[in-house]
Scaffold this motif. Structure first.
Motif, PDB file in Angstrom:
ATOM      1  N   LYS A  96       0.823  -1.099   0.116  1.00 28.01           N
ATOM      2  CA  LYS A  96      -0.123  -0.108  -0.086  1.00 28.01           C
ATOM      3  C   LYS A  96       0.676   1.257  -0.017  1.00 28.01           C
ATOM      4  N   LYS A  97       1.914   1.209   0.667  1.00 24.24           N
ATOM      5  CA  LYS A  97       2.868   2.370   0.540  1.00 24.24           C
ATOM      6  C   LYS A  97       2.262   3.590   0.781  1.00 24.24           C
ATOM      7  N   LYS A  98       1.565   3.529   2.260  1.00 23.86           N
ATOM      8  CA  LYS A  98       0.714   4.868   2.745  1.00 23.86           C
ATOM      9  C   LYS A  98       1.183   4.857   4.329  1.00 23.86           C
ATOM     10  N   LYS A  99       0.886   6.154   4.896  1.00 20.00           N
ATOM     11  CA  LYS A  99       0.875   6.346   6.371  1.00 20.00           C
ATOM     12  C   LYS A  99      -0.471   5.342   6.692  1.00 20.00           C
ATOM     13  N   VAL A 100      -0.020   4.603   7.895  1.00 18.01           N
ATOM     14  CA  VAL A 100      -1.259   3.750   8.031  1.00 18.01           C
ATOM     15  C   VAL A 100      -1.636   4.218   9.647  1.00 18.01           C
ATOM     16  N   VAL A 101      -2.963   4.168  10.144  1.00 16.93           N
ATOM     17  CA  VAL A 101      -3.618   4.305  11.238  1.00 16.93           C
ATOM     18  C   VAL A 101      -4.673   2.942  11.645  1.00 16.93           C
ATOM     19  N   LEU A 102      -4.750   2.651  12.785  1.00 11.47           N
ATOM     20  CA  LEU A 102      -5.577   1.791  13.326  1.00 11.47           C
ATOM     21  C   LEU A 102      -6.005   2.063  14.697  1.00 11.47           C
ATOM     22  N   GLU A 103      -7.036   1.234  15.018  1.00  7.79           N
ATOM     23  CA  GLU A 103      -7.776   1.517  16.319  1.00  7.79           C
ATOM     24  C   GLU A 103      -7.164   0.328  17.128  1.00  7.79           C
ATOM     25  N   VAL A 104      -7.003   0.453  18.521  1.00 11.02           N
ATOM     26  CA  VAL A 104      -6.622  -0.934  19.412  1.00 11.02           C
ATOM     27  C   VAL A 104      -7.312  -0.390  20.716  1.00 11.02           C
ATOM     28  N   GLU A 105      -7.770  -1.484  21.346  1.00 12.85           N
ATOM     29  CA  GLU A 105      -8.235  -1.541  22.727  1.00 12.85           C
ATOM     30  C   GLU A 105      -7.164  -0.914  23.681  1.00 12.85           C
ATOM     31  N   LEU A 106      -7.731  -0.196  24.796  1.00  9.89           N
ATOM     32  CA  LEU A 106      -6.814  -0.048  25.827  1.00  9.89           C
ATOM     33  C   LEU A 106      -5.924  -1.150  26.553  1.00  9.89           C
ATOM     34  N   PRO A 107      -4.713  -0.824  26.973  1.00 10.30           N
ATOM     35  CA  PRO A 107      -3.881  -2.230  27.268  1.00 10.30           C
ATOM     36  C   PRO A 107      -4.473  -2.639  28.870  1.00 10.30           C
ATOM     37  N   GLU A 108      -5.693  -3.252  28.903  1.00  7.87           N
ATOM     38  CA  GLU A 108      -6.291  -3.615  30.134  1.00  7.87           C
ATOM     39  C   GLU A 108      -6.099  -4.959  30.545  1.00  7.87           C
ATOM     40  N   ASP A 109      -5.645  -5.992  29.664  1.00  5.52           N
ATOM     41  CA  ASP A 109      -5.526  -7.486  29.966  1.00  5.52           C
ATOM     42  C   ASP A 109      -4.143  -8.050  29.141  1.00  5.52           C
ATOM     43  N   ALA A 110      -4.155  -9.006  29.353  1.00  2.00           N
ATOM     44  CA  ALA A 110      -2.879  -9.806  28.680  1.00  2.00           C
ATOM     45  C   ALA A 110      -3.230  -9.942  26.999  1.00  2.00           C
ATOM     46  N   ILE A 111      -4.443 -10.162  26.855  1.00  2.00           N
ATOM     47  CA  ILE A 111      -4.750 -10.151  25.150  1.00  2.00           C
ATOM     48  C   ILE A 111      -4.552  -8.655  24.615  1.00  2.00           C
ATOM     49  N   ARG A 113      -2.791  -6.337  25.470  1.00  2.00           N
ATOM     50  CA  ARG A 113      -1.389  -5.741  25.612  1.00  2.00           C
ATOM     51  C   ARG A 113      -0.331  -6.615  24.675  1.00  2.00           C
ATOM     52  N   ARG A 114      -1.047  -7.830  24.404  1.00  2.00           N
ATOM     53  CA  ARG A 114      -0.314  -8.863  23.204  1.00  2.00           C
ATOM     54  C   ARG A 114      -0.536  -8.229  22.082  1.00  2.00           C
ATOM     55  N   ARG A 115      -1.975  -7.690  21.794  1.00  2.00           N
ATOM     56  CA  ARG A 115      -2.320  -7.145  20.455  1.00  2.00           C
ATOM     57  C   ARG A 115      -1.468  -5.838  19.956  1.00  2.00           C
ATOM     58  N   ILE A 116      -1.354  -4.963  21.244  1.00  2.00           N
ATOM     59  CA  ILE A 116      -0.555  -3.855  21.252  1.00  2.00           C
ATOM     60  C   ILE A 116       0.955  -4.317  20.983  1.00  2.00           C
ATOM     61  N   GLY A 117       1.264  -5.162  21.540  1.00  2.00           N
ATOM     62  CA  GLY A 117       2.964  -5.470  21.196  1.00  2.00           C
ATOM     63  C   GLY A 117       2.971  -5.967  19.808  1.00  2.00           C
ATOM     64  N   ALA A 125       3.155   2.959  16.474  1.00  2.00           N
ATOM     65  CA  ALA A 125       3.512   3.667  17.464  1.00  2.00           C
ATOM     66  C   ALA A 125       2.194   3.932  18.138  1.00  2.00           C
ATOM     67  N   TRP A 126       2.369   3.827  19.456  1.00  2.00           N
ATOM     68  CA  TRP A 126       1.017   4.210  20.424  1.00  2.00           C
ATOM     69  C   TRP A 126       0.956   5.931  20.470  1.00  2.00           C
ATOM     70  N   ASN A 127      -0.386   6.114  20.397  1.00  4.95           N
ATOM     71  CA  ASN A 127      -0.640   7.576  20.442  1.00  4.95           C
ATOM     72  C   ASN A 127      -1.551   7.542  21.770  1.00  4.95           C
ATOM     73  N   ASP A 128      -1.257   8.377  22.605  1.00  3.87           N
ATOM     74  CA  ASP A 128      -1.743   8.455  23.904  1.00  3.87           C
ATOM     75  C   ASP A 128      -2.896   9.457  24.295  1.00  3.87           C
ATOM     76  N   TYR A 129      -3.493   9.906  23.050  1.00  2.00           N
ATOM     77  CA  TYR A 129      -4.300  11.048  22.792  1.00  2.00           C
ATOM     78  C   TYR A 129      -5.767  10.363  23.081  1.00  2.00           C
ATOM     79  N   PRO A 130      -6.629  10.766  24.073  1.00  2.00           N
ATOM     80  CA  PRO A 130      -8.063  10.266  24.264  1.00  2.00           C
ATOM     81  C   PRO A 130      -8.779   9.966  22.624  1.00  2.00           C
TER      82      PRO A 130
END
Length: 183
Positions: A96-111, A113-117, A125-130
């Motif tokens: 695709k050769k583009k800048k990319v953005v996606l949504e992830v859940e907050l790191p509240e449990d092992a699953i 946190r694993r997905r974010i990892g 990169a993680w963005n900590d904006y609400p």
């Protein structure tokens, strides 16, 4: 490796992968998901393995400013934890050769946190904006997530641009709706 889903018949083959991979709150109703195939910005792909069997699905939106929003990415359970998902994601983003953005859940449990990892290992990169994800179905409420971006984290101004584009073009929120959602 990627086969674009263009017909209702092809959609019927990949929708079960989405339905088993995402909770109802993170997936549009089947008929609404199918209707997106008519949107010029939306792309749904079946992910084929080395034997040409469908091993997953990826849905993305081509947004302005050379931005790709990954709406859904799902790998069949039997294909997980063997490097298939990471390989597929890397090939897809290189293609695709583009800048990319996606949504992830907050790191509240092992699953979560694993997905974010997983995404971090693939250059996101993680963005900590609400961030509030608009409801995917009627009767649902928005819920808190975070945006991850590639190739780098966002400054506040760029974050607002991305958030606004996603809310307007992907979720159909405009004007007053956006104001209520982001309070």
């Amino acid at each position: 490796m990627f086969e674009r889903v263009l017909t209702e018949g092809d959609f019927e083959k990949v929708y079960p992968i989405l339905a088993q991979s995402f909770p109802e709150s993170e997936l549009r109703a089947k008929e609404d998901q199918l209707a997106l195939l008519q949107n010029e910005r939306y792309r749904l792909y079946a992910i084929k393995d080395e034997k040409e069997k469908t091993g997953g699905v990826i849905a993305a939106w081509e947004l302005p400013d050379d931005l790709l929003y990954v709406d859904h990415f799902a790998i069949l359970p039997e294909k997980r934890n063997h490097g298939f998902g990471g390989e597929v994601l890397d090939v897809f983003l290189k293609w695709k050769k583009k800048k990319v953005v996606l949504e992830v859940e907050l790191p509240e449990d092992a699953i979560t946190r694993r997905r974010i990892g997983f995404y971090k290992r693939h250059g996101f990169a993680w963005n900590d904006y609400p961030y509030m994800q608009p409801p995917m179905r009627k009767g649902q409420k928005p819920f808190a997530l975070r945006l991850m971006t590639k190739p780098a984290a966002l400054d506040a101004e760029t974050y607002e641009q991305y958030r606004s584009s996603i809310h307007q073009m992907v979720y159909g929120y405009t004007g007053e709706d956006l104001g209520r959602l982001n309070k």
